[in-house]
Design an enzyme around this catalytic site. Structure first.
Site, short mmCIF file in Angstrom:
data_model
loop_
_atom_site.label_atom_id
_atom_site.label_comp_id
_atom_site.label_asym_id
_atom_site.label_seq_id
_atom_site.Cartn_x
_atom_site.Cartn_y
_atom_site.Cartn_z
N LYS A 124 -7.59 -12.49 -1.52
CA LYS A 124 -7.10 -13.02 -2.80
C LYS A 124 -6.60 -14.44 -2.56
O LYS A 124 -6.18 -14.76 -1.45
CB LYS A 124 -5.94 -12.15 -3.31
CG LYS A 124 -5.70 -12.27 -4.79
CD LYS A 124 -6.57 -11.32 -5.59
CE LYS A 124 -6.45 -11.58 -7.07
NZ LYS A 124 -7.16 -10.58 -7.87
N ASP A 164 -9.39 -14.59 -11.80
CA ASP A 164 -8.22 -13.71 -12.03
C ASP A 164 -7.40 -14.42 -13.12
O ASP A 164 -7.96 -15.22 -13.87
CB ASP A 164 -7.43 -13.52 -10.73
CG ASP A 164 -6.36 -12.43 -10.84
OD1 ASP A 164 -6.71 -11.25 -10.88
OD2 ASP A 164 -5.14 -12.77 -10.90
P1 NDP Z 1 -6.28 -13.99 -18.04
O1 NDP Z 1 -5.69 -15.22 -17.50
O2 NDP Z 1 -7.60 -14.04 -18.71
O3 NDP Z 1 -5.26 -13.29 -19.05
C1 NDP Z 1 -3.98 -12.93 -18.66
C2 NDP Z 1 -3.20 -12.48 -19.88
O4 NDP Z 1 -1.94 -11.97 -19.46
C3 NDP Z 1 -2.91 -13.62 -20.84
O5 NDP Z 1 -2.80 -13.09 -22.14
C4 NDP Z 1 -1.56 -14.13 -20.33
O6 NDP Z 1 -0.81 -14.80 -21.30
C5 NDP Z 1 -0.88 -12.83 -19.95
N1 NDP Z 1 0.07 -13.05 -18.86
C6 NDP Z 1 -0.15 -13.66 -17.67
N2 NDP Z 1 0.97 -13.71 -16.94
C7 NDP Z 1 1.91 -13.13 -17.70
C8 NDP Z 1 3.30 -12.87 -17.50
N3 NDP Z 1 3.92 -13.23 -16.37
N4 NDP Z 1 3.97 -12.22 -18.49
C9 NDP Z 1 3.35 -11.86 -19.65
N5 NDP Z 1 2.04 -12.08 -19.89
C10 NDP Z 1 1.35 -12.70 -18.92
O7 NDP Z 1 -6.31 -12.95 -16.80
P2 NDP Z 1 -7.14 -11.59 -16.66
O8 NDP Z 1 -7.30 -10.95 -17.98
O9 NDP Z 1 -8.31 -11.87 -15.82
O10 NDP Z 1 -6.13 -10.73 -15.75
C11 NDP Z 1 -5.16 -9.84 -16.30
C12 NDP Z 1 -4.75 -8.83 -15.24
O11 NDP Z 1 -5.91 -8.08 -14.83
C13 NDP Z 1 -4.17 -9.40 -13.95
O12 NDP Z 1 -3.20 -8.51 -13.44
C14 NDP Z 1 -5.37 -9.45 -13.01
O13 NDP Z 1 -4.99 -9.42 -11.65
C15 NDP Z 1 -6.05 -8.14 -13.41
N6 NDP Z 1 -7.46 -8.05 -13.05
C16 NDP Z 1 -8.37 -8.97 -13.50
C17 NDP Z 1 -9.70 -8.84 -13.17
C18 NDP Z 1 -10.74 -9.74 -13.72
O14 NDP Z 1 -11.93 -9.43 -13.53
N7 NDP Z 1 -10.42 -10.80 -14.40
C19 NDP Z 1 -10.16 -7.76 -12.25
C20 NDP Z 1 -9.13 -6.80 -11.92
C21 NDP Z 1 -7.84 -6.97 -12.28
P3 NDP Z 1 -0.89 -16.41 -21.46
O15 NDP Z 1 -2.13 -16.64 -22.29
O16 NDP Z 1 0.37 -16.76 -22.15
O17 NDP Z 1 -1.00 -16.98 -20.10
#
Ligand code: NDP
Length: 444
Positions: A124, A164
């Site tokens: 990562k 991510d």
């Molecule tokens: P994105 O950046 O596309 O979206 C993240 C979302 O979560 C946004 O809505 C963001 O809000 C919100 N967010 C981020 N940090 C915080 C926080 N500290 N508190 C509250 N809301 C928060 O990321 P992903 O959708 O790709 O990832 C989401 C989760 O899924 C993570 O835990 C990631 O590790 C996991 N994941 C992702 C994969 C992938 O293929 N993308 C694979 C497996 C797991 P804002 O818009 O305000 O930043």
């Protein structure tokens, strides 16, 4: 192995890395019994070798913002374990990124990748750079500066990063462009690429879709499905969007979504048209979820998460530790029957205990969100053979991988009373494969 002692040693050697300790503790507590059935593991001190990353790269990233200011951020890549394949795992750009968070994610990734049955090790990386509020040109300059350091540590057979939080198609495209320029090679070193240059169909959808395929397997075992179920989704990024899309397709109703500022509650349900609006808002205009409430006239709660709303199923899809013990109690009191994690480690240890004590269906991210990296693995295969598969082919493979992961969890996690402890199942199944590979490869 004495799990308590192993953890104490790690805490002493790596103080203040709380997320990393939390992830290790969860795994140790569930694999201890299985581990101790194999005295050869302890003789080889397998557990410490599995908990501590193979190596960590840390570097300064220097870039220029639109006003001509010279800015610095930290960049990292954690190469955790490559016993079963090249290091593989996403890159996160978020202001909260630090070594503890990336070490927890790389550790988790190792078990997750093992569960997929594809040949991928765990890694990562990321930076404390936040794309929020940055212009497109600033994001590109930052990403190019980041890759100027990272490129020497990665490669198609060495380490294959992906997206991510804060890293989607745009950022992967810029990373790939710079990597290609530096190496003068067109290889499949990054996944999540655009479809025009080696990306796999269904990769953007894979994590969200995969989570729902996993959920459907859990519900099937209970003789039910998603029809008319009310779902609480957190986040509004990649994972949340495609989670919502698949829920809608299978007859469920999504009533919440969120971002780091707050959440919206739409009791009428986020239908296809409203979801298209969210996708445009977040992916094109990079706006805030609050704007949805303004457009559709529903409730918006600033600075909160959606867990106090009423629903049948919770699908946390934002970030780590977003459901605490109190939130979990509220979910149970409101009648939630299943929690399936799209995000990585969104539930605190207290929350997990609440879910398991209530004997509801609870799937940890390691199993439920493995669809993303699985299709990344399929992207690597397509790049290697220089062919691309149709959406239907990739989706079928994804479904079958999620079904297999579910079966492994049931096999290793079913307790005497019939309750499936998916945390234990995922950890033991993921661990055994990596452990056997490490044993076979000697003391390294
Ligand atoms: P994105 O950046 O596309 O979206 C993240 C979302 O979560 C946004 O809505 C963001 O809000 C919100 N967010 C981020 N940090 C915080 C926080 N500290 N508190 C509250 N809301 C928060 O990321 P992903 O959708 O790709 O990832 C989401 C989760 O899924 C993570 O835990 C990631 O590790 C996991 N994941 C992702 C994969 C992938 O293929 N993308 C694979 C497996 C797991 P804002 O818009 O305000 O930043």
């Amino acid at each position: 192995m004495n799990a308590v002692k192993v953890l104490e040693d790690l805490k002493r050697r790596f103080p203040n890395e709380f997320e990393y300790h939390q992830a290790v503790e969860e795994v140790l507590s569930t694999i201890e019994e299985e581990y101790n059935k194999h005295p050869e593991f302890d003789k080889a001190n397998l557990i410490e070798r599995l908990c501590i990353p193979d190596r960590v790269f840390q570097f300064r990233v220097t870039w220029m913002d639109d006003r001509g200011n010279i800015r610095t951020n930290m960049g990292y890549r954690v190469q955790h374990n490559n016993a079963i394949g090249p290091y593989k795992g996403g890159i996160r750009f978020h202001s909260s990124v630090n070594l503890s968070i990336l070490k927890f994610l790389a550790f988790e990734q190792t078990f997750k990748n093992s569960l997929t049955t594809l040949p991928m090790g765990g890694g990562k990386g990321g930076s404390d750079f936040s794309p929020r509020g940055k212009s497109n040109a600033e994001v590109m300059r930052f990403v190019q500066a980041f890759m100027l350091e990272l490129w020497r540590h990665i490669g198609p057979e060495t380490d294959v990063p992906a997206g991510d939080i804060g890293v989607g198609g745009r950022e992967v495209g810029y990373m790939f462009g710079m990597y290609k320029k530096l190496t003068r090679e067109f290889t499949g070193t990054l996944t999540g690429k655009g479809q025009e240059f080696g990306g796999s169909l269904i990769r953007p959808e894979a994590t969200g879709y995969g989570n729902i395929y996993f959920l459907m397997e859990m519900l099937k075992n209970k003789g039910t499905d998603l029809k008319d179920k009310v779902c609480l989704v957190s986040g509004s990024g990649n994972v949340a969007q495609y989670t919502a899309e698949k829920v809608l397709e299978l007859g469920g109703k999504v009533v919440t979504m969120s971002d780091s500022d707050g959440y919206i509650y739409d009791p009428a349900g986020i239908d296809r048209e409203k979801l298209n609006y969210i996708m445009e808002l977040k992916n094109l205009y990079r706006g805030r979820i609050r704007e949805y409430a303004e457009k559709y006239g529903c409730k918006y709660v600033e600075g909160a998460r959606p867990w106090s709303e009423k629903g049948d199923i919770a699908l946390p899809s934002a970030t780590q530790n977003e459901i605490n013990g109190e939130d979990a109690e509220k979910l149970i009191a409101n009648g939630v029957i299943a929690v399936s994690e799209g995000a990585n480690m969104p539930s605190t240890p207290e929350a997990i205990r609440v879910f398991q004590d209530a004997k509801i269906l609870y799937a940890p991210g390691k199993a439920a969100n493995a669809g993303g990296v699985s299709v990344s693995g399929l992207e690597m295969t397509q790049n290697s053979i220089k062919l691309s598969w149709s959406s239907e082919e990739v989706d079928e493979k994804l479904k079958s991988i999620m079904k297999n992961i579910h079966e492994s969890c049931v096999k290793y996690g079913t307790e005497d009373d019939g309750y499936v402890n998916y945390v234990k199942g995922a950890n033991v199944a993921g661990f055994m494969k990596v452990a056997k590979a490490m044993m076979a490869q000697g003391i390294l």
